[in-house]
Motif scaffolding. Structure first.
Motif, short mmCIF file in Angstrom:
data_model
loop_
_atom_site.label_atom_id
_atom_site.label_comp_id
_atom_site.label_asym_id
_atom_site.label_seq_id
_atom_site.Cartn_x
_atom_site.Cartn_y
_atom_site.Cartn_z
N LEU A 163 -30.34 30.86 -56.37
CA LEU A 163 -31.79 31.06 -56.31
C LEU A 163 -32.19 32.38 -56.97
CD1 LEU A 163 -32.65 29.77 -52.73
CD2 LEU A 163 -33.31 28.75 -54.90
N LYS A 164 -31.40 33.41 -56.70
CA LYS A 164 -31.67 34.72 -57.30
C LYS A 164 -31.53 34.65 -58.83
CE LYS A 164 -30.67 39.40 -55.88
NZ LYS A 164 -29.72 40.26 -55.17
N GLN A 165 -30.53 33.92 -59.31
CA GLN A 165 -30.32 33.77 -60.76
C GLN A 165 -31.49 33.01 -61.39
OE1 GLN A 165 -28.04 36.19 -60.93
NE2 GLN A 165 -27.31 35.11 -62.70
N LYS A 166 -31.94 31.93 -60.73
CA LYS A 166 -33.08 31.18 -61.25
C LYS A 166 -34.32 32.04 -61.30
CE LYS A 166 -31.65 26.58 -59.76
NZ LYS A 166 -31.93 25.45 -58.86
N HIS A 167 -34.53 32.84 -60.27
CA HIS A 167 -35.67 33.74 -60.25
C HIS A 167 -35.57 34.77 -61.38
CE1 HIS A 167 -39.01 35.93 -58.54
NE2 HIS A 167 -38.31 37.04 -58.56
N HIS A 219 -29.20 42.39 -47.98
CA HIS A 219 -29.01 41.83 -49.31
C HIS A 219 -29.53 40.41 -49.43
CE1 HIS A 219 -26.86 45.21 -50.84
NE2 HIS A 219 -26.07 45.21 -49.80
N SER A 220 -30.27 39.92 -48.46
CA SER A 220 -30.78 38.57 -48.55
C SER A 220 -31.88 38.48 -49.60
CB SER A 220 -31.31 38.10 -47.19
OG SER A 220 -32.45 38.86 -46.85
N VAL A 221 -32.08 37.29 -50.11
CA VAL A 221 -33.12 37.05 -51.10
C VAL A 221 -34.46 37.27 -50.41
CG1 VAL A 221 -34.13 35.32 -52.62
CG2 VAL A 221 -31.66 35.41 -52.30
N GLU A 222 -35.44 37.79 -51.15
CA GLU A 222 -36.74 38.11 -50.57
C GLU A 222 -37.40 36.90 -49.94
OE1 GLU A 222 -37.81 41.55 -53.81
OE2 GLU A 222 -39.17 39.89 -53.50
N SER A 223 -37.18 35.73 -50.50
CA SER A 223 -37.84 34.54 -49.98
C SER A 223 -37.16 33.99 -48.73
CB SER A 223 -37.89 33.45 -51.05
OG SER A 223 -36.58 33.06 -51.38
N ASP A 224 -35.98 34.53 -48.38
CA ASP A 224 -35.30 34.08 -47.17
C ASP A 224 -36.12 34.47 -45.95
OD1 ASP A 224 -33.18 32.94 -48.37
OD2 ASP A 224 -31.74 34.51 -47.89
N HIS A 225 -36.20 33.55 -45.00
CA HIS A 225 -36.86 33.84 -43.75
C HIS A 225 -35.83 34.45 -42.82
CE1 HIS A 225 -39.26 33.44 -40.16
NE2 HIS A 225 -38.28 32.77 -39.60
N ILE A 226 -36.12 35.61 -42.27
CA ILE A 226 -35.19 36.25 -41.35
C ILE A 226 -35.63 35.89 -39.93
CG2 ILE A 226 -34.27 38.45 -40.51
CD1 ILE A 226 -34.81 39.57 -43.31
N PRO A 227 -34.76 35.18 -39.22
CA PRO A 227 -35.14 34.75 -37.87
C PRO A 227 -35.25 35.94 -36.92
CG PRO A 227 -32.88 34.11 -38.35
CD PRO A 227 -33.44 34.71 -39.60
N LYS A 228 -36.15 35.82 -35.93
CA LYS A 228 -36.39 36.91 -34.98
C LYS A 228 -35.72 36.65 -33.63
CE LYS A 228 -39.68 39.07 -37.49
NZ LYS A 228 -39.10 39.63 -38.64
N SER A 229 -35.64 35.40 -33.21
CA SER A 229 -35.12 35.12 -31.88
C SER A 229 -33.59 35.25 -31.86
CB SER A 229 -35.51 33.71 -31.42
OG SER A 229 -34.82 32.75 -32.19
N LYS A 230 -33.07 35.60 -30.70
CA LYS A 230 -31.62 35.78 -30.57
C LYS A 230 -30.89 34.46 -30.79
CE LYS A 230 -31.67 39.74 -27.50
NZ LYS A 230 -31.26 40.31 -26.21
N GLU A 231 -31.48 33.36 -30.34
CA GLU A 231 -30.83 32.06 -30.52
C GLU A 231 -30.72 31.71 -32.01
OE1 GLU A 231 -33.60 32.36 -28.46
OE2 GLU A 231 -32.38 32.61 -26.66
N ALA A 232 -31.79 31.96 -32.73
CA ALA A 232 -31.78 31.64 -34.17
C ALA A 232 -30.80 32.55 -34.91
CB ALA A 232 -33.18 31.79 -34.75
#
Length: 153
Positions: free
Chosen positions: A52-56, A9-22
């Motif tokens: 952000l979603k509302q502004k979009h 459900h994250s906003v499309e512009s959100d960056h989804i981290p790949k590393s386990k630490e992140a």
């Protein structure tokens, strides 16, 4: 389970981290962070994504899609000259900036706006008068502003 739902459900512009630490840093408590602080932090992040979603959504609701336009020789050359003079890479950019510039000119200096568009408005007045004589219904459709639903279709 909640982590997976949050990612879906994250906003499309959100960056989804790949590393386990992140991922651990983003979705697990920060060292020294209490349960209440973590809940506040996550709530603030959700609120930020919601805003952000509302502004979009507001920007999208004011969007007007113009059907594909066909430009002929003279218009293509004029648009190319405008792009060259302004240093624009895209024709759409030039058209957008010209629309905004004409709008600002109309608001700030109506006389200059009228002078700029005088030849075009005179030609339209002559064509409109001719059309009004020949077909009153077509003229009424020509001068009536489009409704919001007609513009978005």
């Amino acid at each position: 389970m909640s982590v997976a739902l949050r990612l879906v459900h994250s906003v499309e512009s959100d960056h989804i981290p790949k590393s386990k630490e992140a991922l651990r840093e983003r979705f697990h408590a920060v060292p020294g962070e209490s349960k209440e602080d973590r809940a506040k932090r996550l709530s603030a992040e959700r609120s930020k994504r919601y805003r952000l979603k509302q502004k979009h959504a507001v920007v999208q609701s004011h969007q007007v899609k113009v059907p594909a336009m066909t430009f002929y020789g003279g218009t293509v050359l004029a648009l190319a000259e405008v792009c060259k003079a302004g240093g624009f890479e895209e024709h759409a950019e030039a058209l957008t900036l010209m629309a905004h510039g004409a709008s600002n000119l109309a608001k700030n200096d109506p006389e200059a706006f009228a002078q700029f568009f005088a030849p075009v408005l005179a030609a339209l007045a002559i064509a409109g008068a001719d059309l009004a004589k020949r077909d009153g219904d077509a003229f009424a459709l020509l001068v009536a502003p489009p409704s919001r639903s007609e513009v978005t279709e």
